[in-house]
Design an enzyme around this catalytic site. Sequence first.
Site, PDB file in Angstrom:
ATOM      1  CE  LYS A 100     -30.994 -46.235 -33.816  1.00 55.45           C
ATOM      2  NZ  LYS A 100     -32.128 -47.068 -34.289  1.00 55.45           N
ATOM      3  CB  THR A 101     -26.266 -48.574 -38.915  1.00 51.59           C
ATOM      4  OG1 THR A 101     -26.653 -49.030 -37.622  1.00 51.59           O
ATOM      5  CG2 THR A 101     -24.868 -49.035 -39.220  1.00 51.59           C
ATOM      6  NE  ARG A 127     -32.142 -54.382 -39.297  1.00 56.77           N
ATOM      7  CZ  ARG A 127     -31.606 -53.619 -38.351  1.00 56.77           C
ATOM      8  NH1 ARG A 127     -32.239 -53.429 -37.216  1.00 56.77           N
ATOM      9  NH2 ARG A 127     -30.440 -53.051 -38.542  1.00 56.77           N
ATOM     10  CG  ASP A 155     -26.087 -49.203 -32.718  1.00 56.84           C
ATOM     11  OD1 ASP A 155     -26.972 -48.372 -32.436  1.00 56.84           O
ATOM     12  OD2 ASP A 155     -26.307 -50.230 -33.383  1.00 56.84           O
ATOM     13  CB  THR A 203     -33.861 -47.559 -28.604  1.00 56.37           C
ATOM     14  OG1 THR A 203     -33.256 -47.777 -27.336  1.00 56.37           O
ATOM     15  CG2 THR A 203     -33.436 -48.632 -29.564  1.00 56.37           C
TER      16      THR A 203
HETATM   17  N1  LIG Z   1     -34.254 -44.385 -45.288  1.00 62.04           N
HETATM   18  C1  LIG Z   1     -33.924 -45.571 -45.791  1.00 62.04           C
HETATM   19  N2  LIG Z   1     -33.976 -45.779 -47.120  1.00 62.04           N
HETATM   20  C2  LIG Z   1     -33.684 -46.981 -47.634  1.00 62.04           C
HETATM   21  N3  LIG Z   1     -33.294 -48.046 -46.895  1.00 62.04           N
HETATM   22  C3  LIG Z   1     -33.214 -47.885 -45.586  1.00 62.04           C
HETATM   23  C4  LIG Z   1     -33.505 -46.642 -44.966  1.00 62.04           C
HETATM   24  N4  LIG Z   1     -33.336 -46.771 -43.645  1.00 62.04           N
HETATM   25  C5  LIG Z   1     -32.948 -48.038 -43.429  1.00 62.04           C
HETATM   26  N5  LIG Z   1     -32.865 -48.708 -44.601  1.00 62.04           N
HETATM   27  C6  LIG Z   1     -32.498 -50.110 -44.731  1.00 62.04           C
HETATM   28  O1  LIG Z   1     -32.900 -50.797 -43.560  1.00 62.04           O
HETATM   29  C7  LIG Z   1     -31.861 -51.629 -43.066  1.00 62.04           C
HETATM   30  C8  LIG Z   1     -31.617 -51.316 -41.601  1.00 62.04           C
HETATM   31  O2  LIG Z   1     -31.056 -50.026 -41.463  1.00 62.04           O
HETATM   32  P1  LIG Z   1     -29.999 -49.670 -40.324  1.00 62.04           P
HETATM   33  O3  LIG Z   1     -29.097 -50.842 -40.055  1.00 62.04           O
HETATM   34  O4  LIG Z   1     -29.360 -48.398 -40.717  1.00 62.04           O
HETATM   35  O5  LIG Z   1     -30.956 -49.442 -39.092  1.00 62.04           O
HETATM   36  P2  LIG Z   1     -30.578 -48.999 -37.605  1.00 62.04           P
HETATM   37  O6  LIG Z   1     -31.562 -47.938 -37.213  1.00 62.04           O
HETATM   38  O7  LIG Z   1     -29.146 -48.662 -37.497  1.00 62.04           O
HETATM   39  O8  LIG Z   1     -30.888 -50.293 -36.795  1.00 62.04           O
HETATM   40  P3  LIG Z   1     -30.191 -50.769 -35.428  1.00 62.04           P
HETATM   41  O9  LIG Z   1     -30.500 -49.714 -34.440  1.00 62.04           O
HETATM   42  O10 LIG Z   1     -30.882 -52.091 -35.166  1.00 62.04           O
HETATM   43  O11 LIG Z   1     -28.731 -50.926 -35.737  1.00 62.04           O
HETATM   44  C9  LIG Z   1     -30.660 -51.400 -43.983  1.00 62.04           C
HETATM   45  O12 LIG Z   1     -30.549 -52.495 -44.847  1.00 62.04           O
HETATM   46  C10 LIG Z   1     -30.998 -50.214 -44.836  1.00 62.04           C
HETATM   47  O13 LIG Z   1     -30.657 -50.469 -46.154  1.00 62.04           O
END
Ligand SMILES: Nc1ncnc2c1ncn2[C@@H]1O[C@H](COP(=O)(O)OP(=O)(O)OP(=O)(O)O)[C@@H](O)[C@H]1O
Length: 353
Positions: A75-76, A228, A120, A169
């Site tokens: 998401k981030t 992740r 977030d 979430t």
């Molecule tokens: N579709 C994707 N392709 C490649 N790498 C990804 C992808 N999605 C996530 N990642 C990798 O996974 C890691 C976590 O992603 P991210 O921080 O965006 O998750 P998030 O959903 O925002 O988590 P949170 O809700 O805990 O903040 C990052 O290092 C990112 O590089």
Amino acid sequence: MNWDDTDAGAEQRLVASSADGEDQAIEAALRPKDLGEFVGQERVREQLDLVLKAARQRGGTADHVLLSGAPGLGKTTLSMIIAAEMGAPIRITSGPAIQHAGDLAAILSSLTEGEVLFLDEIHRMSRPAEEMLYMAMEDFRVDVIVGKGPGATAIPLELPPFTLVGATTRAGLLPPPLRDRFGFTGHMEFYTAPELERVIHRSARLLDVEIEAPGAAEIAGRSRGTPRIANRLLRRVRDYAQVKADGMITAEIAARALDVYDVDGRGLDRLDRAVLTALLKLFGGGPVGLSTLAVAVGEERETVEEVAEPFLVREGLLARTPRGRVATPAAWEHLGLTPPGRTGAAQTGLFES
Ligand SMILES: Nc1ncnc2c1ncn2[C@@H]1O[C@H](COP(=O)(O)OP(=O)(O)OP(=O)(O)O)[C@@H](O)[C@H]1O
């Protein structure tokens, strides 16, 4: 042992879906920078691509975007891609960081035109801040309250158009008036094994790690559908390959490394397996109450319920029923045990490893 799955605790689980300090530092380097590099989530990507292209053609700002899905699914990353595709700066904050409406007013009033505001855990914002956000999202305006009691006055403040990207979430946790103010809602799904393999190959390239396709498949299978976790397991396997072999990640090296770290072939760790083992061996597969199960594994009720169970349920290994927790046939199979009623002698010892 701290099984914390939510805080950036010192002793985090290797399969925790939240990020710890080491993750945060390295994640910046591994984040895809545009939609083309972003693996998987075809539906969300395609829809978002249209939303952004249309906004660019109009020369305006993109509609507000809500992204829902489990931690670590991107998401981030996607919010940063939205900003990059719009050629706009991004401001990152989170619901829990906004305690008062004034905190939000300060952020909103300093946004520049077209800026992306990533919020977030938007479901954890305080109520007054949430109400301020309604007006900001709809009319690009906030009322700043000056003074207290009967003498308090509301001073309207115009905001430049901006794009809010909210992450949660569970979209169901958001009050409908907030949910309705998003022009686009994208639901992030868990990733398939082939998608995770692509994530792993890409990260290996960026980290300058040599990996064979079966090695990536081995790590992907244990990554619980979450990029992740895949990236974190890759780093631990890299360490093992470097210390115990020649640095090349093969399937065998990946499997040996992750066995050392107690992450099994399906991504279950020690806690997950302890819960399943107790359920099967002590309670014949259930049904058993949550508290009893927690006592049996020597953990808090909440730890079992919030840290271990969601993944076990998702994997179809455990079911939550009104009468208690029940193991599924797949759970017996995964632990190599035979359910009662079938001929089998595998259920004798209580703590066979
Ligand atoms: N579709 C994707 N392709 C490649 N790498 C990804 C992808 N999605 C996530 N990642 C990798 O996974 C890691 C976590 O992603 P991210 O921080 O965006 O998750 P998030 O959903 O925002 O988590 P949170 O809700 O805990 O903040 C990052 O290092 C990112 O590089």
